[in-house]
Structures are given as structure tokens and as C-alpha cells.
Design an enzyme around this catalytic site. Structure first.
Site, PDB file in Angstrom:
ATOM      1  N   THR A  59       0.823  -1.215   0.000  1.00  0.00           N
ATOM      2  CA  THR A  59       0.000   0.000   0.000  1.00  0.00           C
ATOM      3  C   THR A  59       0.857   1.264   0.000  1.00  0.00           C
ATOM      4  O   THR A  59       0.596   2.199  -0.773  1.00  0.00           O
ATOM      5  CB  THR A  59      -0.880   0.029   1.280  1.00  0.00           C
ATOM      6  OG1 THR A  59      -1.241  -1.304   1.632  1.00  0.00           O
ATOM      7  CG2 THR A  59      -2.090   0.883   1.107  1.00  0.00           C
ATOM      8  N   THR A  60       1.854   1.310   0.867  1.00  0.00           N
ATOM      9  CA  THR A  60       2.675   2.521   1.028  1.00  0.00           C
ATOM     10  C   THR A  60       3.371   2.847  -0.292  1.00  0.00           C
ATOM     11  O   THR A  60       3.427   4.000  -0.727  1.00  0.00           O
ATOM     12  CB  THR A  60       3.737   2.265   2.129  1.00  0.00           C
ATOM     13  OG1 THR A  60       3.140   1.539   3.207  1.00  0.00           O
ATOM     14  CG2 THR A  60       4.332   3.555   2.635  1.00  0.00           C
ATOM     15  N   TRP A  61       3.888   1.821  -0.922  1.00  0.00           N
ATOM     16  CA  TRP A  61       4.580   1.959  -2.209  1.00  0.00           C
ATOM     17  C   TRP A  61       3.614   2.485  -3.279  1.00  0.00           C
ATOM     18  O   TRP A  61       3.902   3.449  -3.996  1.00  0.00           O
ATOM     19  CB  TRP A  61       5.132   0.580  -2.592  1.00  0.00           C
ATOM     20  CG  TRP A  61       5.990   0.511  -3.809  1.00  0.00           C
ATOM     21  CD1 TRP A  61       6.586   1.547  -4.488  1.00  0.00           C
ATOM     22  CD2 TRP A  61       6.357  -0.693  -4.487  1.00  0.00           C
ATOM     23  NE1 TRP A  61       7.310   1.046  -5.542  1.00  0.00           N
ATOM     24  CE2 TRP A  61       7.185  -0.316  -5.566  1.00  0.00           C
ATOM     25  CE3 TRP A  61       6.070  -2.054  -4.281  1.00  0.00           C
ATOM     26  CZ2 TRP A  61       7.724  -1.258  -6.443  1.00  0.00           C
ATOM     27  CZ3 TRP A  61       6.619  -2.987  -5.156  1.00  0.00           C
ATOM     28  CH2 TRP A  61       7.435  -2.591  -6.218  1.00  0.00           C
ATOM     29  N   ARG A 104      -0.831  -9.052  -3.035  1.00  0.00           N
ATOM     30  CA  ARG A 104       0.493  -9.661  -2.871  1.00  0.00           C
ATOM     31  C   ARG A 104       0.279 -11.116  -2.543  1.00  0.00           C
ATOM     32  O   ARG A 104      -0.785 -11.481  -2.014  1.00  0.00           O
ATOM     33  CB  ARG A 104       1.192  -8.952  -1.707  1.00  0.00           C
ATOM     34  CG  ARG A 104       2.627  -9.323  -1.514  1.00  0.00           C
ATOM     35  CD  ARG A 104       3.205  -8.568  -0.334  1.00  0.00           C
ATOM     36  NE  ARG A 104       4.647  -8.708  -0.280  1.00  0.00           N
ATOM     37  CZ  ARG A 104       5.406  -8.264   0.682  1.00  0.00           C
ATOM     38  NH1 ARG A 104       4.862  -7.611   1.713  1.00  0.00           N
ATOM     39  NH2 ARG A 104       6.708  -8.444   0.666  1.00  0.00           N
ATOM     40  N   SER A 138       4.916 -10.592   6.581  1.00  0.00           N
ATOM     41  CA  SER A 138       5.061  -9.140   6.727  1.00  0.00           C
ATOM     42  C   SER A 138       4.193  -8.635   7.884  1.00  0.00           C
ATOM     43  O   SER A 138       4.636  -7.828   8.710  1.00  0.00           O
ATOM     44  CB  SER A 138       4.668  -8.469   5.406  1.00  0.00           C
ATOM     45  OG  SER A 138       4.823  -7.085   5.486  1.00  0.00           O
ATOM     46  N   HIS A 142      -8.752  -0.060   3.158  1.00  0.00           N
ATOM     47  CA  HIS A 142      -8.493  -1.508   3.147  1.00  0.00           C
ATOM     48  C   HIS A 142      -9.816  -2.276   3.048  1.00  0.00           C
ATOM     49  O   HIS A 142      -9.822  -3.507   3.085  1.00  0.00           O
ATOM     50  CB  HIS A 142      -7.812  -1.947   4.444  1.00  0.00           C
ATOM     51  CG  HIS A 142      -6.386  -1.495   4.602  1.00  0.00           C
ATOM     52  ND1 HIS A 142      -5.449  -1.628   3.620  1.00  0.00           N
ATOM     53  CD2 HIS A 142      -5.745  -0.945   5.659  1.00  0.00           C
ATOM     54  CE1 HIS A 142      -4.281  -1.164   4.057  1.00  0.00           C
ATOM     55  NE2 HIS A 142      -4.435  -0.738   5.285  1.00  0.00           N
ATOM     56  N   TYR A 166       1.910  -6.981  -6.418  1.00  0.00           N
ATOM     57  CA  TYR A 166       3.178  -6.526  -5.828  1.00  0.00           C
ATOM     58  C   TYR A 166       4.348  -7.158  -6.562  1.00  0.00           C
ATOM     59  O   TYR A 166       5.331  -6.488  -6.896  1.00  0.00           O
ATOM     60  CB  TYR A 166       3.188  -6.914  -4.347  1.00  0.00           C
ATOM     61  CG  TYR A 166       4.437  -6.530  -3.576  1.00  0.00           C
ATOM     62  CD1 TYR A 166       4.493  -5.329  -2.860  1.00  0.00           C
ATOM     63  CD2 TYR A 166       5.540  -7.374  -3.523  1.00  0.00           C
ATOM     64  CE1 TYR A 166       5.628  -4.981  -2.140  1.00  0.00           C
ATOM     65  CE2 TYR A 166       6.679  -7.033  -2.806  1.00  0.00           C
ATOM     66  CZ  TYR A 166       6.716  -5.838  -2.116  1.00  0.00           C
ATOM     67  OH  TYR A 166       7.848  -5.498  -1.394  1.00  0.00           O
TER      68      TYR A 166
HETATM   69  P1  A3P Z   1       7.882  -6.586   3.996  1.00  0.00           P
HETATM   70  O1  A3P Z   1       7.411  -6.617   5.397  1.00  0.00           O
HETATM   71  O2  A3P Z   1       7.800  -7.920   3.329  1.00  0.00           O
HETATM   72  O3  A3P Z   1       9.224  -5.970   3.834  1.00  0.00           O
HETATM   73  P2  A3P Z   1       1.963  -2.015   3.263  1.00  0.00           P
HETATM   74  O4  A3P Z   1       2.514  -0.768   2.689  1.00  0.00           O
HETATM   75  O5  A3P Z   1       0.728  -2.492   2.568  1.00  0.00           O
HETATM   76  O6  A3P Z   1       1.824  -1.915   4.739  1.00  0.00           O
HETATM   77  O7  A3P Z   1       3.013  -3.169   2.938  1.00  0.00           O
HETATM   78  C1  A3P Z   1       4.270  -3.171   3.584  1.00  0.00           C
HETATM   79  C2  A3P Z   1       5.188  -4.066   2.812  1.00  0.00           C
HETATM   80  O8  A3P Z   1       5.607  -3.382   1.616  1.00  0.00           O
HETATM   81  C3  A3P Z   1       6.454  -4.357   3.597  1.00  0.00           C
HETATM   82  O9  A3P Z   1       6.887  -5.640   3.165  1.00  0.00           O
HETATM   83  C4  A3P Z   1       7.354  -3.227   3.129  1.00  0.00           C
HETATM   84  O10 A3P Z   1       8.725  -3.457   3.356  1.00  0.00           O
HETATM   85  C5  A3P Z   1       7.020  -3.215   1.643  1.00  0.00           C
HETATM   86  N1  A3P Z   1       7.351  -1.933   1.008  1.00  0.00           N
HETATM   87  C6  A3P Z   1       7.198  -0.678   1.499  1.00  0.00           C
HETATM   88  N2  A3P Z   1       7.619   0.226   0.612  1.00  0.00           N
HETATM   89  C7  A3P Z   1       8.041  -0.450  -0.474  1.00  0.00           C
HETATM   90  C8  A3P Z   1       8.607  -0.055  -1.727  1.00  0.00           C
HETATM   91  N3  A3P Z   1       8.816   1.219  -2.027  1.00  0.00           N
HETATM   92  N4  A3P Z   1       8.937  -1.033  -2.602  1.00  0.00           N
HETATM   93  C9  A3P Z   1       8.725  -2.337  -2.305  1.00  0.00           C
HETATM   94  N5  A3P Z   1       8.211  -2.775  -1.125  1.00  0.00           N
HETATM   95  C10 A3P Z   1       7.864  -1.840  -0.222  1.00  0.00           C
END
Ligand code: A3P
Length: 310
Positions: free
Chosen positions: A65-67, A147, A155, A125, A208
Site C-alpha cells: 500500500t505505502t509503495w 500480494r 510481513s 483496506h 506486488y
Molecule cells: P515486507 O514486510 O515484506 O518488507 P503495506 O505498505 O501495505 O503496509 O506493505 C508493507 C510491505 O511493503 C512491507 O513488506 C514493506 O517493506 C514493503 N514496502 C514498502 N515500501 C516499499 C517499496 N517502495 N517497494 C517495495 N516494497 C515496499
């Protein structure tokens, strides 16, 4: 999943260890009601008026989500900011693409969203059936990121360790029963998968793993879907690559706001938790082959006939 709750009414008091975690069965899904009170979901469903040019980022937690929020914000605002003055340098993506339920309708059951400039960027969500009807009726765009569930489990386990001492095996068992935040996973995924087939110009289904494998191609696909396609000139001058690099795991994680910042009012202790390792397939270090096979079989059965596979 059988719903123990009929409509917008009172959540059921389903007794299970989901209860101890603040998961409430509501409208057929398990809602983490400590961060998303069911009252804010009801307010969102009743009061949110979607506009045709709204963009809504949707995911299950820990799916990227953050990405995706950083990418969407960068694509849509690329003519307003440079990479040195983009708000992403000083603000966590979750605040730039706020959650309708966790942020906006939790603070105020009828917030004034009319002053937000178009296109408005929101996120949630919530599963498709729980979206406000105005979203379903409008022409707005929904981007759903999914994902592989094995990496989601691992995660989430890491992410929640600040408040939850369950083992990864406990997480796994609950996931298999569908008892996890916004779960069952398969119902959540199927809702958006089916809509992406039915209304492809309104719902984009991103993975993802595909974004990791070919971020440039997927970012172009995303921009075209959002109605902000890259021009040939932009492609030539490297705009797509610059956005991909700016939103990469390593760049975002090293920004001061994401290393030491905290989002106001959030129960998450710091933004650092949103950036752990950003890899595909880390689950092999935590889940046994037997466990993986078991969940694969469950998914095969639950998703059978849909065309959706993992
Ligand atoms: P991991 O815990 O496997 O590292 P969300 O944003 O939905 O909470 O998801 C978090 C997951 O996305 C985490 O996975 C985090 O490290 C990963 N993530 C966050 N920013 C990212 C980016 N720019 N590129 C790839 N993965 C990213």
C-alpha cells in the site's frame, strides 16, 4: 464466509481469539475495529460522495500500500512538484493518500472533502462489498494491489510485533480460517478481481510481485489507467524511471520522515515499520513447506473457477 451480521447494523460478538485481537465480524469480514471503529465505516458508507475523477488506492494491509500510494501521488502530481520539493520528502505516503475509514470518517462522520483539489486521492483496506455505494455508482478509479498471501502473513507478523506477541504459526492458522484484518483474504481479493474484469476502466488489479519485477512497465500501466499517461517526451527524458527510483524501497525508507517520523493519531509507533525488507518470497524463511501447501490448497478451492491464482 457466512456473515453473522445482516446490514449496516450492529457488529456481531463472534467469540474466538480474533476477539482478543480486536477483530470484529462486520458485514461478512473481519474488521480490526480498534483502528477502524465500525461506526466510521457506517459513516463512510452513508456520507461519502464519490466524484468521477476520484482515485482510490485499495489493498489488504502489507500488500504494498505505502509503495502504491507514493507511486500514485507522484504520477498524478508530477507537473506540480519536482523530486526535490515533492511533499513525499517530508510526509509519509499514508498522510498524502489518506484512509477514508481509518483517517477521514473516523475523525468526523461527515467531513468536508469539497476543498480537496481534483483528482482527490483516497485509500481504504475495506473489501469491495463494503465500499460506499456512491463509489460503485460513480466513474471513479480504484487501484487494487495484491500480494502473495504467504509474504503478507510474514510481513504482518513482523509489523504487528510491537503490540501482538502471536507467533507466525498463530498468524498462519488464523489466516487459513479467514480470521485476519479485512479477511478472509480470498473474499477480499475476489471482490476486486471480479470488478476488474467487469469494469476494467474503473478497477485496476496490480500485483506486488509484478511491480517488483518490472516497475517501469507497471508504472506506465498505472499512469495510463489513472488518466495520466506518460508522453513520449516524458518517456524519453526518463520521467518514468525517475518516479520508479524515487518511490523505490531504498529511497523511501531512507527519507528522514520514514526513518524517524510518526503519523499523528496513528496507533503505529513509527513510520519505519512500513519499510522492512521489501522482498518477494521471504516467506520461505518462516513458513514450512507443509504450511505453504496447506494454504495453497485452501486458495485453490476458494478461488476455483475465478481465474485468480497465486
Ligand atoms: P515486507 O514486510 O515484506 O518488507 P503495506 O505498505 O501495505 O503496509 O506493505 C508493507 C510491505 O511493503 C512491507 O513488506 C514493506 O517493506 C514493503 N514496502 C514498502 N515500501 C516499499 C517499496 N517502495 N517497494 C517495495 N516494497 C515496499
Amino acid at each position: 464466509m457466512e456473515s453473522k451480521e445482516s446490514s449496516l447494523g450492529t457488529p456481531s460478538a463472534a467469540a474466538s481469539n480474533a476477539d482478543d485481537l480486536g477483530l470484529t465480524q462486520f458485514q461478512g469480514f473481519w474488521i480490526p475495529s480498534r483502528s477502524v471503529p465500525t461506526s466510521s465505516i457506517i459513516a463512510f458508507q452513508k456520507n461519502f460522495q464519490a466524484l468521477d475523477d476520484d482515485i482510490i488506492v485499495v489493498s489488504k494491509p502489507k500488500s504494498g500500500t505505502t509503495w502504491l500510494k507514493a507511486l500514485v501521488f507522484s504520477i498524478v502530481n508530477r507537473h506540480h512538484y519536482t523530486f526535490s520539493n515533492t511533499p513525499l520528502n517530508s510526509t509519509n505516503p499514508h498522510l498524502l493518500v489518506p484512509y477514508l475509514d481509518i483517517h477521514l470518517y473516523k475523525k468526523n462522520p461527515n467531513p468536508d472533502l469539497s476543498t480537496i483539489s481534483s483528482p482527490r486521492l483516497f485509500s481504504t483496506h475495506l473489501p469491495y462489498p463494503m465500499l460506499a455505494d456512491s463509489i460503485k455508482r460513480s466513474n471513479c478509479r480504484i487501484v487494487y494491489i495484491i500480494r502473495n498471501p504467504f509474504d503478507i502473513i510474514v510481513s504482518l507478523w513482523h509489523f504487528l510485533r510491537f503490540m501482538d506477541d502471536r507467533s507466525v504459526e498463530d498468524h498462519f492458522e488464523m489466516f487459513c480460517r479467514g480470521e485476519e484484518g479485512y479477511g478472509p483474504f480470498w473474499d477480499h481479493a475476489l471482490g476486486y478481481w471480479n470488478m476488474s474484469l467487469e469494469k476494467p476502466s474503473n478497477v485496476l488489479f496490480l500485483r506486488y510481485e509484478e511491480l517488483k519485477e518490472d516497475p517501469v512497465a507497471q508504472t506506465k500501466r498505472l499512469a495510463a489507467f489513472l488518466g495520466f499517461p506518460f508522453s513520449i517526451e516524458e518517456e524519453k527524458t526518463g520521467m518514468v524511471n525517475q518516479i520508479v527510483d524515487f518511490c523505490s524501497f531504498n529511497n523511501l525508507k531512507d527519507l528522514e520522515v520514514n526513518k524517524t517520523g510518526k503519523n499523528p493519531g496513528s496507533i503505529i509507533p513509527n513510520n519505519k515499520l512500513f519499510f522492512r525488507s521489501g522482498k518477494v518470497g521471504d516467506y520461505v524463511n518462516h513458513l514450512s513447506p507443509t504450511a505453504v501447501e496447506r494454504l495453497s490448497n485452501i486458495l485453490e478451492e476458494k478461488l476455483s473457477g475465478s481465474g485468480l491464482t497465486f
